[in-house]
Scaffold this motif. Structure first.
Motif, PDB file in Angstrom:
ATOM      1  N   ARG A  29     -11.074 -18.676  27.636  1.00  0.00           N
ATOM      2  CA  ARG A  29     -11.401 -18.134  28.953  1.00  0.00           C
ATOM      3  C   ARG A  29     -10.467 -18.709  30.019  1.00  0.00           C
ATOM      4  N   ALA A  30     -10.187 -20.000  29.909  1.00  0.00           N
ATOM      5  CA  ALA A  30      -9.287 -20.627  30.876  1.00  0.00           C
ATOM      6  C   ALA A  30      -7.898 -20.035  30.782  1.00  0.00           C
ATOM      7  N   ARG A  31      -7.462 -19.745  29.565  1.00  0.00           N
ATOM      8  CA  ARG A  31      -6.136 -19.140  29.369  1.00  0.00           C
ATOM      9  C   ARG A  31      -6.078 -17.750  29.984  1.00  0.00           C
ATOM     10  N   VAL A  32      -7.109 -16.946  29.723  1.00  0.00           N
ATOM     11  CA  VAL A  32      -7.153 -15.591  30.293  1.00  0.00           C
ATOM     12  C   VAL A  32      -7.205 -15.651  31.817  1.00  0.00           C
ATOM     13  N   THR A  33      -8.010 -16.571  32.355  1.00  0.00           N
ATOM     14  CA  THR A  33      -8.113 -16.721  33.806  1.00  0.00           C
ATOM     15  C   THR A  33      -6.772 -17.095  34.409  1.00  0.00           C
ATOM     16  N   ALA A  34      -6.048 -17.996  33.743  1.00  0.00           N
ATOM     17  CA  ALA A  34      -4.731 -18.410  34.236  1.00  0.00           C
ATOM     18  C   ALA A  34      -3.752 -17.247  34.207  1.00  0.00           C
ATOM     19  N   ARG A  35      -3.782 -16.473  33.130  1.00  0.00           N
ATOM     20  CA  ARG A  35      -2.889 -15.318  33.044  1.00  0.00           C
ATOM     21  C   ARG A  35      -3.207 -14.306  34.146  1.00  0.00           C
ATOM     22  N   THR A  36      -4.476 -14.064  34.353  1.00  0.00           N
ATOM     23  CA  THR A  36      -4.871 -13.115  35.394  1.00  0.00           C
ATOM     24  C   THR A  36      -4.400 -13.594  36.764  1.00  0.00           C
ATOM     25  N   TYR A  81       9.416  -3.280  34.870  1.00  0.00           N
ATOM     26  CA  TYR A  81       9.110  -4.689  35.128  1.00  0.00           C
ATOM     27  C   TYR A  81       7.818  -5.067  34.436  1.00  0.00           C
ATOM     28  N   CYS A  82       7.884  -6.046  33.534  1.00  0.00           N
ATOM     29  CA  CYS A  82       6.711  -6.497  32.788  1.00  0.00           C
ATOM     30  C   CYS A  82       6.080  -7.713  33.442  1.00  0.00           C
ATOM     31  N   PRO A  83       4.755  -7.835  33.400  1.00  0.00           N
ATOM     32  CA  PRO A  83       4.104  -9.065  33.862  1.00  0.00           C
ATOM     33  C   PRO A  83       4.589 -10.263  33.057  1.00  0.00           C
ATOM     34  N   GLN A  84       4.431 -11.434  33.622  1.00  0.00           N
ATOM     35  CA  GLN A  84       4.854 -12.641  32.927  1.00  0.00           C
ATOM     36  C   GLN A  84       4.113 -12.794  31.612  1.00  0.00           C
ATOM     37  N   TYR A  85       2.823 -12.458  31.616  1.00  0.00           N
ATOM     38  CA  TYR A  85       2.053 -12.518  30.392  1.00  0.00           C
ATOM     39  C   TYR A  85       1.795 -11.100  29.913  1.00  0.00           C
TER      40      TYR A  85
END
Length: 299
Positions: free
Chosen positions: A49-56, A191-195
């Motif tokens: 969840r923390a990883r997904v939150t950081a990506r978002t 242009y692609c998102p970083q993640y």
């Protein structure tokens, strides 16, 4: 008195008794294993969840940067750029962006053919008919690609021939990371998102999509994601939808990222960003300029 054999036997039984007291029973071992498993699963879920939150959060920041670049563009040019879903709107915008660039007299087809030829000559053969909401951001904010590198290189400072190569170039409204500008089969950059799915240079990534939302004349627009995943990017309606409502950010624009799953959404009907009606599961983690996070969080 007891003999030596009895004493040795007593000591042996004492050691066995102490060993039994120090060791664990099978039930105790299983209990510990279950508790450890639960803790590991909780930690893993929290880390995910923390990883997904950081990506978002990173995507939200990037969309904010793109939005500011579009606002700066509009402040200088006088209007926001089109998304290449309407040829007439593109031609009308060209007169604002490049007021000394001359389109021939005649109908839309004649003027579009001139624009198409000039861009093809300046890019080494790229076709403007292949431009769409996935390439509009790079085209308008960073210019046409250099024929040698394929990377956006602004427009020509020649006010009469903005699509020619060489010479002085116009400024770019945002600096795109070249590693995140994959070229599709049509060779236009996106242009692609970083993640996003894939790794640098993100050749399999799903790009940001830009829709120039407006109150009327925007029904039925869909853009399929052809970057290796199944899905369709569409602009979102407000709570009322097509009957009496408007598009979200109707007087501005929508920027949409496919989220953590790399899929914009499925289905062909209208999608409502506030209620979720018409949205598929893949829509909920999409990140937009009007949600300040995922659509599900906004809902």
């Amino acid at each position: 008195s007891r003999n030596a054999g009895d004493l040795r036997s007593d000591r042996r039984r004492g050691r066995e008794t102490r060993a039994e007291r120090i060791g664990f029973t099978l039930v105790e071992l299983l209990t510990v294993i279950v508790i450890i498993g639960i803790l590991v699963s909780l930690i893993t879920a929290a880390a995910w969840r923390a990883r997904v939150t950081a990506r978002t959060a990173v995507i939200v920041a990037e969309i904010s940067d793109l939005s500011m670049a579009l606002e700066a563009y509009a402040a200088e040019v006088g209007e926001l750029p089109p998304d290449f879903t309407d040829q007439q709107r593109v031609l009308t915008h060209l007169r604002k962006r490049f007021p000394r660039y001359r389109l021939p007299a005649g109908d839309l087809a004649t003027q579009w053919a001139k624009f198409k030829t000039d861009v093809s000559n300046g890019t080494g053969g790229l076709d403007v008919d292949q431009l769409d909401p996935s390439t509009a951001l790079v085209f308008w904010l960073a210019g046409i690609p250099d024929p040698n590198t394929g990377l956006p290189n602004g427009f020509s400072a020649n006010v009469y021939q903005p699509f020619q190569q060489g010479g002085s170039r116009t400024k770019q409204y945002i600096e795109f990371d070249p590693r995140r500008l994959p070229a599709g089969a049509d060779q236009w950059r996106r242009y692609c998102p970083q993640y996003c799915r894939g790794a640098p240079p993100y050749d399999s990534g799903v790009p940001y999509v830009y829709f120039r939302a407006r109150i009327n004349g925007y029904t039925g627009l869909r853009w399929p994601t052809t970057e290796g995943v199944v899905g369709t990017a569409v602009p979102y309606w407000d709570a009322n939808g097509p009957t009496s409502g408007t598009w979200r950010e109707a007087k501005k624009f929508q920027i949409i990222a496919a989220g953590n799953d790399g899929i914009f959404g499925t289905g062909t009907g209208a999608r409502y960003s506030e209620s979720g009606v018409g949205c598929s599961e893949a829509d909920y983690d999409n990140v937009t300029n009007f949600s300040q996070g995922t659509l599900q969080e906004k809902m």
